[in-house]
Design a protein around this motif. Structure first.
Motif, PDB file in Angstrom:
ATOM      1  N   ASN A 120       0.808  -1.215   0.000  1.00 45.53           N
ATOM      2  CA  ASN A 120       0.000   0.000   0.000  1.00 45.53           C
ATOM      3  C   ASN A 120       0.843   1.267   0.000  1.00 45.53           C
ATOM      4  O   ASN A 120       0.331   2.358  -0.203  1.00 45.53           O
ATOM      5  N   LEU A 121       2.165   1.112   0.189  1.00 44.22           N
ATOM      6  CA  LEU A 121       3.064   2.267   0.155  1.00 44.22           C
ATOM      7  C   LEU A 121       3.380   2.714  -1.267  1.00 44.22           C
ATOM      8  O   LEU A 121       3.993   3.757  -1.469  1.00 44.22           O
ATOM      9  N   SER A 122       2.982   1.901  -2.241  1.00 42.80           N
ATOM     10  CA  SER A 122       3.373   2.187  -3.619  1.00 42.80           C
ATOM     11  C   SER A 122       3.097   3.632  -4.042  1.00 42.80           C
ATOM     12  O   SER A 122       3.942   4.289  -4.637  1.00 42.80           O
ATOM     13  N   ASP A 123       1.917   4.138  -3.711  1.00 42.58           N
ATOM     14  CA  ASP A 123       1.562   5.495  -4.116  1.00 42.58           C
ATOM     15  C   ASP A 123       2.469   6.521  -3.436  1.00 42.58           C
ATOM     16  O   ASP A 123       2.870   7.508  -4.038  1.00 42.58           O
ATOM     17  N   GLU A 124       2.779   6.240  -2.180  1.00 44.00           N
ATOM     18  CA  GLU A 124       3.640   7.163  -1.436  1.00 44.00           C
ATOM     19  C   GLU A 124       5.036   7.214  -2.047  1.00 44.00           C
ATOM     20  O   GLU A 124       5.634   8.279  -2.182  1.00 44.00           O
ATOM     21  N   ILE A 125       5.540   6.057  -2.437  1.00 43.50           N
ATOM     22  CA  ILE A 125       6.863   5.983  -3.058  1.00 43.50           C
ATOM     23  C   ILE A 125       6.924   6.883  -4.285  1.00 43.50           C
ATOM     24  O   ILE A 125       7.903   7.560  -4.538  1.00 43.50           O
ATOM     25  N   ALA A 126       5.846   6.889  -5.030  1.00 44.90           N
ATOM     26  CA  ALA A 126       5.827   7.655  -6.271  1.00 44.90           C
ATOM     27  C   ALA A 126       5.449   9.117  -6.048  1.00 44.90           C
ATOM     28  O   ALA A 126       5.394   9.894  -6.985  1.00 44.90           O
ATOM     29  N   GLY A 127       5.188   9.486  -4.818  1.00 48.54           N
ATOM     30  CA  GLY A 127       4.796  10.868  -4.550  1.00 48.54           C
ATOM     31  C   GLY A 127       3.377  11.167  -4.979  1.00 48.54           C
ATOM     32  O   GLY A 127       3.064  12.247  -5.443  1.00 48.54           O
ATOM     33  N   VAL A 128       2.511  10.172  -4.831  1.00 48.26           N
ATOM     34  CA  VAL A 128       1.101  10.372  -5.173  1.00 48.26           C
ATOM     35  C   VAL A 128       0.332  10.443  -3.857  1.00 48.26           C
ATOM     36  O   VAL A 128       0.516   9.600  -2.998  1.00 48.26           O
ATOM     37  N   PRO A 129      -0.506  11.450  -3.687  1.00 47.78           N
ATOM     38  CA  PRO A 129      -1.256  11.515  -2.437  1.00 47.78           C
ATOM     39  C   PRO A 129      -2.244  10.374  -2.355  1.00 47.78           C
ATOM     40  O   PRO A 129      -2.642   9.830  -3.379  1.00 47.78           O
ATOM     41  N   LEU A 130      -2.637  10.026  -1.152  1.00 49.20           N
ATOM     42  CA  LEU A 130      -3.629   8.965  -1.010  1.00 49.20           C
ATOM     43  C   LEU A 130      -4.896   9.367  -1.735  1.00 49.20           C
ATOM     44  O   LEU A 130      -5.240  10.531  -1.827  1.00 49.20           O
ATOM     45  N   ASP A 131      -5.576   8.338  -2.225  1.00 49.42           N
ATOM     46  CA  ASP A 131      -6.789   8.618  -2.987  1.00 49.42           C
ATOM     47  C   ASP A 131      -7.897   9.142  -2.111  1.00 49.42           C
ATOM     48  O   ASP A 131      -7.881   8.980  -0.913  1.00 49.42           O
ATOM     49  N   ASP A 132      -8.862   9.713  -2.770  1.00 53.83           N
ATOM     50  CA  ASP A 132     -10.078  10.099  -2.077  1.00 53.83           C
ATOM     51  C   ASP A 132     -10.665   8.851  -1.429  1.00 53.83           C
ATOM     52  O   ASP A 132     -10.592   7.780  -1.990  1.00 53.83           O
ATOM     53  N   GLY A 133     -11.203   9.029  -0.259  1.00 56.20           N
ATOM     54  CA  GLY A 133     -11.805   7.882   0.417  1.00 56.20           C
ATOM     55  C   GLY A 133     -12.927   7.322  -0.422  1.00 56.20           C
ATOM     56  O   GLY A 133     -13.512   8.038  -1.233  1.00 56.20           O
ATOM     57  N   PRO A 134     -13.217   6.055  -0.259  1.00 59.02           N
ATOM     58  CA  PRO A 134     -14.309   5.484  -1.044  1.00 59.02           C
ATOM     59  C   PRO A 134     -15.617   6.156  -0.665  1.00 59.02           C
ATOM     60  O   PRO A 134     -16.113   5.983   0.441  1.00 59.02           O
ATOM     61  N   ALA A 135     -16.151   6.934  -1.595  1.00 62.90           N
ATOM     62  CA  ALA A 135     -17.317   7.751  -1.303  1.00 62.90           C
ATOM     63  C   ALA A 135     -18.557   6.892  -1.088  1.00 62.90           C
ATOM     64  O   ALA A 135     -19.509   7.308  -0.455  1.00 62.90           O
ATOM     65  N   GLU A 136     -18.520   5.677  -1.661  1.00 67.28           N
ATOM     66  CA  GLU A 136     -19.747   4.871  -1.646  1.00 67.28           C
ATOM     67  C   GLU A 136     -19.842   3.912  -0.484  1.00 67.28           C
ATOM     68  O   GLU A 136     -20.769   3.129  -0.437  1.00 67.28           O
ATOM     69  N   VAL A 137     -18.905   3.941   0.452  1.00 72.96           N
ATOM     70  CA  VAL A 137     -18.938   2.899   1.476  1.00 72.96           C
ATOM     71  C   VAL A 137     -20.251   2.785   2.213  1.00 72.96           C
ATOM     72  O   VAL A 137     -20.618   1.706   2.651  1.00 72.96           O
ATOM     73  N   ALA A 138     -20.946   3.891   2.335  1.00 80.08           N
ATOM     74  CA  ALA A 138     -22.173   3.856   3.107  1.00 80.08           C
ATOM     75  C   ALA A 138     -23.339   3.267   2.300  1.00 80.08           C
ATOM     76  O   ALA A 138     -24.378   2.962   2.839  1.00 80.08           O
ATOM     77  N   ASP A 139     -23.138   3.133   1.020  1.00 77.46           N
ATOM     78  CA  ASP A 139     -24.210   2.673   0.154  1.00 77.46           C
ATOM     79  C   ASP A 139     -24.478   1.183   0.361  1.00 77.46           C
ATOM     80  O   ASP A 139     -23.607   0.340   0.199  1.00 77.46           O
ATOM     81  N   ILE A 140     -25.728   0.881   0.692  1.00 73.92           N
ATOM     82  CA  ILE A 140     -26.054  -0.491   1.056  1.00 73.92           C
ATOM     83  C   ILE A 140     -25.946  -1.448  -0.135  1.00 73.92           C
ATOM     84  O   ILE A 140     -25.534  -2.595  -0.005  1.00 73.92           O
TER      85      ILE A 140
END
Ligand SMILES: [Zn+2]
Length: 413
Positions: free
Chosen positions: A297-317
């Motif tokens: 999960n560090l891959s994005d950090e290694i490349a200097g990419v900020p963490l993605d937007d949180g999953p917006a749909e998690v609350a969706d049943i």
């Protein structure tokens, strides 16, 4: 004065790193469109010097480079963005030292390249300049850095207007065939790492994991592609960086019904060998699974990419239901792979494990992550580099996939 671009659902951590850039005079990128359009720049020589208070990076290019400099927090990083660049420099000339504890460079995809300098303390670029080399040998980029206070670094971040996003690779997949629904069973194969993120490296040969996974992915694509009714897509087919969410998105855009991410990591315990099949879960099955997922999960950090937007749909049943159903399919595929390997391919103890791998998070695409073996183990490394072994393993995976399709999909999908 500062324009902060804030996308919805942004993560707190991303927020700390996304804020960017100012129109800092000395740091303004040079722009020369005619140069950017040509063949890749060649970085042919480099030198990193300095102590724990200041540093100087000098890179020689075959011609004048466009560049842009940004900062990221957690950890403190200086990011140098470049157009597409071939790095013909000796890795030892870019060894981290003094103020910097890690230096990475490589392709970012979408015709861009990046250098990421991870610092041991807050840092500022005090000079960034392009100068002609003597004797018509191109141009050199000189980047001077110096330690600053935490407060000053926070100030730098807050003045940035850079959005820190990687090139819109997945959205703009202009060099990829558009998704066509030809009624085929689409399988996305995802060679782990790539470009600036080299992954692990071989104990004996130093071969980077990104090369091992790509070679294996091509082999597997060739074999799976011959199965009736199957079409294979590769998330990457060259040495380029993709963020974890871009990998997931490419699979979904392509209409994938299965997602197989390929890896060959290293472990501290060098005697551990054999393959492992991972599925996603909130809680890791064991320590080894947890630490591997953390590293992947560090891959994005290694490349200097900020963490993605949180999953917006998690609350969706509905999404939640889909997710659960998908999970059942993922677990079934993992079991098929394990039983197809048994007695044929070396497996570690408890070969089906689970952890929070972010690359496995598609709610609607059954996904597994396959650790083919460990590059930290010399015997595994030898096999991973052996084309005959790759073929055998790819055939076992293909057998597992057809078993999965014949039973699981036929009965419920
Ligand atoms: Zn990996």
């Amino acid at each position: 004065m500062t324009a902060v671009i804030r996308r919805p659902f942004i993560h707190m951590i991303a927020l700390a790193s996304v804020l960017l850039v100012s129109s800092g005079a000395a740091l303004a990128p040079t722009t020369d469109a005619s140069v950017a359009a040509a063949s890749p720049l060649l970085a042919y020589e480099a030198r990193l010097a300095g102590d724990d208070a200041r540093g100087r990076l000098v890179i020689s290019f075959d011609r004048r480079p466009d560049f842009a400099i940004h900062y990221l927090a957690n950890p403190w990083r200086v990011v140098i963005d470049l157009p597409e660049t071939a790095f013909g420099i000796k890795p030892e000339d870019m060894t981290a030292r003094g103020l910097f504890r890690e230096v990475r460079y490589g392709a970012m995809g979408g015709g861009a390249a990046r250098i990421v300098l991870t610092a041991t303390r807050p840092v500022q670029v005090t000079l960034a300049d392009v100068q002609p080399e003597a004797g018509d040998k191109g141009y050199r980029l000189v980047v001077d850095t110096a330690m600053i206070t935490e407060k000053e670094f926070t100030g730098l971040l807050s003045r940035q207007t850079w959005t820190a996003s990687v090139s819109p690779r997945a959205a703009d997949a202009s060099d990829r065939p558009a998704a066509v629904d030809d009624g085929k069973f689409v399988i996305a194969i995802d060679p782990g790492h790539g470009g600036i993120d080299a992954g692990a490296s071989g104990a004996t040969t130093n071969t980077p994991e990104k090369d091992v996974t790509l070679a294996f992915a091509r082999e597997l694509a060739g074999i799976l592609g011959k199965q009736d009714g199957v079409r294979v897509i590769l998330t990457r087919d060259k040495d380029e960086f993709l963020s974890l969410s871009q990998r997931v998105q490419l699979a979904r855009n392509g209409g994938a019904k299965l997602f197989i991410s390929l890896h060959a990591d290293t472990l501290k315990q060098k005697d551990i060998r054999g393959a492992t099949v991972y599925t996603i879960s909130d809680k890791a099955s064991d320590h080894l699974a947890a630490s591997l997922a953390e590293r992947e999960n560090l891959s994005d950090e290694i490349a200097g990419v900020p963490l993605d937007d949180g999953p917006a749909e998690v609350a969706d049943i509905l999404i939640d239901l889909t997710r659960r159903e998908t999970q059942v399919f993922s677990v079934n595929l993992a079991r098929s792979v394990v039983s197809s390997f048994e007695g044929q391919i070396a497996l570690i103890n408890n070969p089906h494990r689970h952890a929070g791998f972010r690359v496995l998070q598609a709610p609607d695409v059954p996904s597994v992550l396959l650790e083919l073996g460990f590059l930290s183990n010399p015997e595994d490394e030898k096999q991973l580099l052996d084309p005959a072994w790759r073929r055998k393993v790819a055939e076992r995976i293909a057998a597992a996939v057809s078993q999965y399709r014949a039973t699981v999909v036929a009965n419920g999908g």
